[in-house]
Design an enzyme around this catalytic site. Structure first.
Site, PDB file in Angstrom:
ATOM      1  CG  ASN A  44      -0.423  -0.228   2.519  1.00 15.80           C
ATOM      2  OD1 ASN A  44       0.609  -0.880   2.674  1.00 15.80           O
ATOM      3  ND2 ASN A  44      -1.079   0.297   3.532  1.00 15.80           N
ATOM      4  CD  GLU A  46      -1.513   4.709   4.678  1.00 17.48           C
ATOM      5  OE1 GLU A  46      -1.009   5.541   5.481  1.00 17.48           O
ATOM      6  OE2 GLU A  46      -2.266   3.784   5.040  1.00 17.48           O
ATOM      7  CB  CYS A  55      -5.296  -1.336  -1.758  1.00 11.52           C
ATOM      8  SG  CYS A  55      -6.670  -0.574  -0.915  1.00 11.52           S
ATOM      9  CD  GLU A  57      -5.512  -5.714  -1.547  1.00 13.81           C
ATOM     10  OE1 GLU A  57      -4.867  -4.663  -1.354  1.00 13.81           O
ATOM     11  OE2 GLU A  57      -6.393  -6.104  -0.779  1.00 13.81           O
ATOM     12  CB  CYS A  88     -11.002  -2.368  -0.274  1.00 14.78           C
ATOM     13  SG  CYS A  88     -10.344  -1.658  -1.789  1.00 14.78           S
ATOM     14  CB  CYS A  91      -8.579  -4.264  -4.347  1.00 13.04           C
ATOM     15  SG  CYS A  91      -7.500  -2.901  -3.853  1.00 13.04           S
TER      16      CYS A  91
HETATM   17  N1  THU Z   1      -5.248  -1.538   2.469  1.00 14.74           N
HETATM   18  C1  THU Z   1      -4.674  -2.346   1.543  1.00 14.74           C
HETATM   19  O1  THU Z   1      -3.589  -2.058   1.031  1.00 14.74           O
HETATM   20  N2  THU Z   1      -5.333  -3.473   1.177  1.00 14.74           N
HETATM   21  C2  THU Z   1      -6.463  -3.920   1.766  1.00 14.74           C
HETATM   22  O2  THU Z   1      -6.970  -4.969   1.399  1.00 14.74           O
HETATM   23  C3  THU Z   1      -7.087  -3.160   2.844  1.00 14.74           C
HETATM   24  C4  THU Z   1      -6.553  -1.788   3.034  1.00 14.74           C
HETATM   25  C5  THU Z   1      -4.512  -0.347   2.921  1.00 14.74           C
HETATM   26  C6  THU Z   1      -5.058   0.971   2.496  1.00 14.74           C
HETATM   27  C7  THU Z   1      -4.506   1.881   3.592  1.00 14.74           C
HETATM   28  O3  THU Z   1      -3.188   2.252   3.272  1.00 14.74           O
HETATM   29  C8  THU Z   1      -4.457   0.996   4.810  1.00 14.74           C
HETATM   30  O4  THU Z   1      -4.498  -0.338   4.333  1.00 14.74           O
HETATM   31  C9  THU Z   1      -5.596   1.207   5.798  1.00 14.74           C
HETATM   32  O5  THU Z   1      -6.813   1.141   5.166  1.00 14.74           O
END
Ligand code: THU
Length: 132
Positions: A44, A46, A55, A57, A88, A91
């Site tokens: 991920n 941010e 994310c 994925e 999510c 994704c």
């Molecule tokens: N996140 C992912 O990378 N994949 C997921 O399946 C769930 C959420 C990340 C997004 C964000 O950076 C952090 O997790 C919190 O939501």
């Protein structure tokens, strides 16, 4: 199957170490196996403008597509959480575009695991684009 999932999970664990998540502190690693056995990873990423976060994925999927791989057999996801996470909705739709029959294995660093098929995670996907 278990051997393939274990190999993919090891890649996801490594990918997770690259996660950029200073805001949530929730570090996620993903690894996607192409039909010809290549592994593409993602973490991920941010942003201070939170809505721009991507994310793990989707980072893995887009990295694979950029390298000309578009058909996948399995995705592994790794988090440091009490329970394995469910990918999510955004994704799920992105992965569905390329591989509706994808296997998804989600695991915690402590070794808890859940296994799904993408079709079960995203029933009734948007998959019929017919502009008039
Ligand atoms: N996140 C992912 O990378 N994949 C997921 O399946 C769930 C959420 C990340 C997004 C964000 O950076 C952090 O997790 C919190 O939501």
């Amino acid at each position: 199957m278990k051997e393939m999932f274990d190999k993919l999970l090891a890649s996801a664990i490594d990918a997770r170490t690259a996660a950029y998540a200073p805001y949530s502190r929730f570090f996620v690693g993903a690894a996607l196996m192409s039909e010809d056995g290549e592994i593409f990873t993602g973490c991920n990423v941010e942003n201070i403008s939170f809505g721009l976060t991507v994310c793990a994925e989707r980072v893995a999927a887009f990295s694979a597509v950029a390298a000309k791989a578009k058909r996948f057999t399995a995705l592994a996801l790794v988090t440091d959480s009490p329970l394995p996470v469910n990918p999510c909705g955004a994704c799920r739709q992105v992965l569905y575009e390329f591989s509706p029959d994808l296997w998804v294995v989600s695991a915690t660093l402590q070794g808890k695991q859940k296994i799904f098929r993408l079709r079960e995670l995203l029933p009734h996907a948007f998959d019929d684009f017919n502009p008039s």
